[in-house]
Design a protein around this motif. Structure first.
Motif, short mmCIF file in Angstrom:
data_model
loop_
_atom_site.label_atom_id
_atom_site.label_comp_id
_atom_site.label_asym_id
_atom_site.label_seq_id
_atom_site.Cartn_x
_atom_site.Cartn_y
_atom_site.Cartn_z
N GLN A 1 -32.71 -24.27 95.77
CA GLN A 1 -33.54 -23.20 96.35
C GLN A 1 -34.92 -23.13 95.72
O GLN A 1 -35.71 -22.26 96.04
CB GLN A 1 -32.84 -21.86 96.15
CG GLN A 1 -31.72 -21.65 97.14
CD GLN A 1 -31.03 -20.34 96.88
OE1 GLN A 1 -31.53 -19.51 96.16
NE2 GLN A 1 -29.89 -20.16 97.50
N ARG B 1 -26.61 -35.55 94.18
CA ARG B 1 -26.30 -35.41 95.60
C ARG B 1 -26.93 -34.15 96.19
O ARG B 1 -26.55 -33.75 97.29
CB ARG B 1 -24.78 -35.33 95.80
CG ARG B 1 -24.03 -36.64 95.58
CD ARG B 1 -22.53 -36.42 95.81
NE ARG B 1 -22.25 -35.99 97.17
CZ ARG B 1 -21.50 -34.93 97.49
NH1 ARG B 1 -20.95 -34.20 96.57
NH2 ARG B 1 -21.29 -34.61 98.74
N HIS C 1 -37.46 -24.71 96.17
CA HIS C 1 -38.65 -25.08 96.95
C HIS C 1 -39.43 -23.87 97.46
O HIS C 1 -38.92 -22.77 97.47
CB HIS C 1 -38.27 -25.98 98.13
CG HIS C 1 -37.42 -25.32 99.17
ND1 HIS C 1 -37.91 -24.54 100.17
CD2 HIS C 1 -36.08 -25.31 99.32
CE1 HIS C 1 -36.92 -24.10 100.92
NE2 HIS C 1 -35.80 -24.55 100.42
N GLU D 1 -29.54 -33.05 97.80
CA GLU D 1 -29.99 -32.99 99.20
C GLU D 1 -28.82 -33.14 100.17
O GLU D 1 -28.73 -32.45 101.17
CB GLU D 1 -30.99 -34.12 99.46
CG GLU D 1 -32.36 -33.84 98.91
CD GLU D 1 -33.35 -34.92 99.31
OE1 GLU D 1 -32.92 -36.08 99.45
OE2 GLU D 1 -34.53 -34.60 99.48
N GLU D 2 -27.92 -34.07 99.82
CA GLU D 2 -26.78 -34.31 100.69
C GLU D 2 -25.88 -33.07 100.74
O GLU D 2 -25.42 -32.67 101.82
CB GLU D 2 -25.99 -35.51 100.16
CG GLU D 2 -24.82 -35.89 101.03
CD GLU D 2 -23.98 -37.01 100.42
OE1 GLU D 2 -24.54 -37.92 99.82
OE2 GLU D 2 -22.74 -36.92 100.54
N ASP E 1 -24.55 -20.05 95.28
CA ASP E 1 -24.77 -18.60 95.32
C ASP E 1 -23.76 -17.96 96.27
O ASP E 1 -22.90 -18.65 96.82
CB ASP E 1 -26.22 -18.27 95.72
CG ASP E 1 -26.56 -18.77 97.12
OD1 ASP E 1 -25.63 -19.07 97.89
OD2 ASP E 1 -27.76 -18.87 97.43
N GLU F 1 -24.04 -16.93 99.16
CA GLU F 1 -24.15 -17.41 100.54
C GLU F 1 -23.64 -18.85 100.66
O GLU F 1 -23.76 -19.46 101.72
CB GLU F 1 -25.61 -17.35 101.01
CG GLU F 1 -26.11 -15.95 101.23
CD GLU F 1 -25.61 -15.32 102.54
OE1 GLU F 1 -26.34 -15.32 103.51
OE2 GLU F 1 -24.46 -14.83 102.57
N GLY F 2 -23.13 -19.39 99.55
CA GLY F 2 -22.56 -20.74 99.60
C GLY F 2 -23.60 -21.85 99.56
O GLY F 2 -23.35 -22.95 100.02
N CYS F 3 -24.81 -21.55 99.02
CA CYS F 3 -25.84 -22.59 98.93
C CYS F 3 -25.96 -23.07 97.48
O CYS F 3 -25.84 -22.28 96.56
CB CYS F 3 -27.19 -22.05 99.38
SG CYS F 3 -27.17 -21.56 101.09
N GLN G 1 -26.77 -29.99 100.23
CA GLN G 1 -27.42 -28.95 100.99
C GLN G 1 -27.36 -29.25 102.49
O GLN G 1 -27.23 -28.35 103.32
CB GLN G 1 -28.88 -28.79 100.51
CG GLN G 1 -29.53 -27.49 100.90
CD GLN G 1 -28.82 -26.25 100.35
OE1 GLN G 1 -27.74 -26.31 99.80
NE2 GLN G 1 -29.43 -25.10 100.54
N GLN G 2 -27.43 -30.53 102.85
CA GLN G 2 -27.31 -30.91 104.26
C GLN G 2 -25.90 -30.59 104.78
O GLN G 2 -25.73 -30.09 105.90
CB GLN G 2 -27.62 -32.40 104.42
CG GLN G 2 -27.46 -32.92 105.84
CD GLN G 2 -28.39 -32.20 106.82
OE1 GLN G 2 -29.59 -32.16 106.63
NE2 GLN G 2 -27.82 -31.59 107.84
N LEU G 3 -24.90 -30.84 103.96
CA LEU G 3 -23.52 -30.52 104.36
C LEU G 3 -23.37 -29.02 104.54
O LEU G 3 -22.75 -28.55 105.49
CB LEU G 3 -22.54 -31.03 103.30
CG LEU G 3 -22.34 -32.54 103.26
CD1 LEU G 3 -21.54 -32.96 102.04
CD2 LEU G 3 -21.61 -32.98 104.53
N VAL G 4 -23.96 -28.27 103.61
CA VAL G 4 -23.90 -26.81 103.71
C VAL G 4 -24.57 -26.36 105.01
O VAL G 4 -24.06 -25.50 105.73
CB VAL G 4 -24.57 -26.16 102.47
CG1 VAL G 4 -24.84 -24.69 102.71
CG2 VAL G 4 -23.70 -26.36 101.25
N ALA G 5 -25.72 -27.00 105.33
CA ALA G 5 -26.43 -26.65 106.56
C ALA G 5 -25.60 -26.98 107.80
O ALA G 5 -25.75 -26.36 108.84
CB ALA G 5 -27.77 -27.39 106.62
N LEU G 6 -24.72 -27.96 107.68
CA LEU G 6 -23.85 -28.31 108.82
C LEU G 6 -22.60 -27.41 108.86
O LEU G 6 -21.72 -27.62 109.68
CB LEU G 6 -23.42 -29.77 108.72
CG LEU G 6 -24.49 -30.81 109.12
CD1 LEU G 6 -24.07 -32.20 108.69
CD2 LEU G 6 -24.75 -30.78 110.61
#
Lengths: 261, 225
Positions: free
Chosen positions: A259, A156, A261, A158-159, A250, A252-254, A161-166
């Motif tokens: 990371q 999951r 990339h 990508e998903e 980490d 920062e919660g990611c 990371q997308q949730l984290v971005a939201l």
């Protein structure tokens, strides 16, 4: 109340069954002969060695020795179970060990002191055998849970990371994986609780029955064992999951793996 | 009012010998004013996406400071920060489920600041503002085309009402008309006191341009009217 002792010759006879299985493997080119042989030798050596150690431990039967052995068992449990977990983040040994220690000690000693009321409280015959069963079984549950958690987070990625971005916290982003992981870890225990007595007679009860115990007496023991194994597995799995998922993120919660990339 | 301020940013991609400097700290400052539409420019591989990710605190900066409405990033929880500064990745990620599930996911599973659940009418309006009139809320999100998914991802982000949007190539892989719709919707977001920092290959009419030079420096240029 004693079972019939198995002579060394009879023990060797039992070993012949392995050769029968190995022979089949050779005939069908399955390549199982070597691992079967190695596993057989290990079973012999490890169990005889354990028997000899237990003879000695039961004779001495002192608190420090029992506790030292129990501690060793706790550390080995955490080590062995983590070897089975793929995609795991670094530095999760101590959180896993803490979960094993808390659930293992809590459940084992609650049962021996409150339910069975062992006297003295450290009696090796009970602590090491019951503790071993608790740890062995909860080890499987915790390993399955952690394996599923990190596998699911990996899939999951990508998903998540997308949730984290939201704006999701690590807990919110991981929650679906935590639920799947916990259920994966507890399902075998719950299944065996449902099937026990209908499909199979569990190992400890078999042992007691063979040794001549009253079936109701053996059944009561087995109920206690089943319940405490479930409790230890659930507590151990929940604690280890709760501490472990945070290591995948980490400060920062990611999600750490994303990371790259 | 300054919406986002970056001061002496040091940003690298990768680690060790393979690392590449995107911003070198000294004089790597810029500000985004509230309501501004800012185009982040630079050659391919210069680190535009990384900079956007870093501003959303999705990847760490090595040094420097970030401020959201004059409040330091150090004083704001990362998850709170990202609810205010929303990052739109170039490749849209759909959650399993319907279009509606995707739009409401942040409200159902994340403690978003904007707490009132949007109505079906509001969801419909947001979709049609991006030209997604042909899709229904009950449609499975993974059956949408790439361009539709890109717009749905933007709609999902807009309804959480962030203060700043960091959009990474939102107009790539869509046709000219769709690109125009996305551009207009983001302009409209700025007109309603939102702030946008956007990357795009090619030219774009914007209030301000930030050029990533590729040598660790950046240049800020205002639109001359």
């Amino acid at each position: 109340m004693n079972a019939i002792d198995i002579g060394w010759a009879q023990l060797f006879l039992a070993t012949l069954f392995i050769f029968a299985a190995g022979g089949l493997s050779i005939a069908l080119s399955l390549g199982l002969m070597k691992p079967l042989l190695i596993a057989t030798v290990r079973t012999y050596l490890q169990l005889i060695a354990m028997g000899l150690v237990l003879v000695w431990v039961f004779k001495i039967n002192e608190a420090w020795l029992v506790l030292a052995l129990f501690t060793f068992m706790l550390v080995m449990t955490a080590r062995v179970l983590l070897q089975r977990v793929t995609h795991k983040p670094p530095r999760i040994f101590f959180s896993t060990l803490s979960a094993v220690v808390l659930s293992g000690i809590f459940v084992t000693f609650s049962v021996t002191t409150l339910v069975i009321q062992v006297d003295p409280w450290y009696d090796a015959r009970y602590i090491l055998t019951i503790g071993g069963m608790v740890l062995g079984n909860s080890m499987n549950g915790i390993a399955l849970s952690l394996e599923r958690l990190f596998d699911d987070l990996h899939k999951r990625g990508e998903e998540v990371q997308q949730l984290v971005a939201l704006g999701a916290t690590p807990w919110e982003a991981t929650f679906p994986s935590l639920r799947t992981a916990l259920s994966a870890g507890l399902m075998p225990t719950i299944n065996s609780m449902s099937a026990v007595g209908l499909v199979f007679i569990p190992g400890m009860m078999t042992g007691q029955l063979v040794a001549g115990a009253d079936p109701i007496h053996a059944a009561k023991y087995q109920i206690v064992i089943m319940l405490m194994i479930s409790a230890a597995t659930a507590i151990g799995a929940i604690l280890s999951l709760y501490w472990a998922y945070q290591k995948a993120f980490d400060e920062e919660g990611c999600l750490i793996s994303s990371q790259a990339h | 009012m300054t919406a986002l301020k970056a001061k002496n940013l040091t940003l690298q991609r990768g680690q060790g010998q393979n690392s590449k400097s995107i911003l070198s700290g000294e004089q790597c400052d810029f500000e985004l004013q509230q309501g501004e539409f800012v185009h982040l420019k630079g050659d391919s591989g210069v680190g535009k996406s990384s900079l956007l990710s870093a501003l959303a605190r999705l990847i760490p900066i090595q040094a420097g400071e970030l401020y959201l409405y004059n409040q330091s990033a150090k004083e704001i929880e990362p998850s709170q920060w990202r609810q205010s500064i929303a990052f739109l990745p170039q490749k849209p990620i759909m959650f399993t489920g319907t279009v509606e599930d995707n739009l409401l996911y942040p409200f159902q599973h994340i403690k978003v600041q904007q707490k009132t659940l949007p109505t079906h009418e509001q969801l419909g309006e947001e979709l049609s503002s991006l030209g997604l009139n042909s899709i229904t809320l009950q449609q499975q999100a993974n059956t949408l085309s790439g361009g539709q998914q890109a717009r749905l991802a933007l709609a999902r982000l807009l309804i959480t009402q962030p203060q700043i949007i960091l959009a990474d190539e939102p107009m790539a892989n869509v046709d000219v008309d769709t690109a125009d719709l996305i551009y207009k919707r983001l302009q409209q977001f700025c007109a309603q006191d939102g702030t946008v920092l956007i990357t795009r290959h090619g030219d774009l009419q914007a209030d301000k341009y930030i050029y990533l030079q590729g040598n660790g420096q950046l240049v800020v240029e205002h639109e001359c009217n």
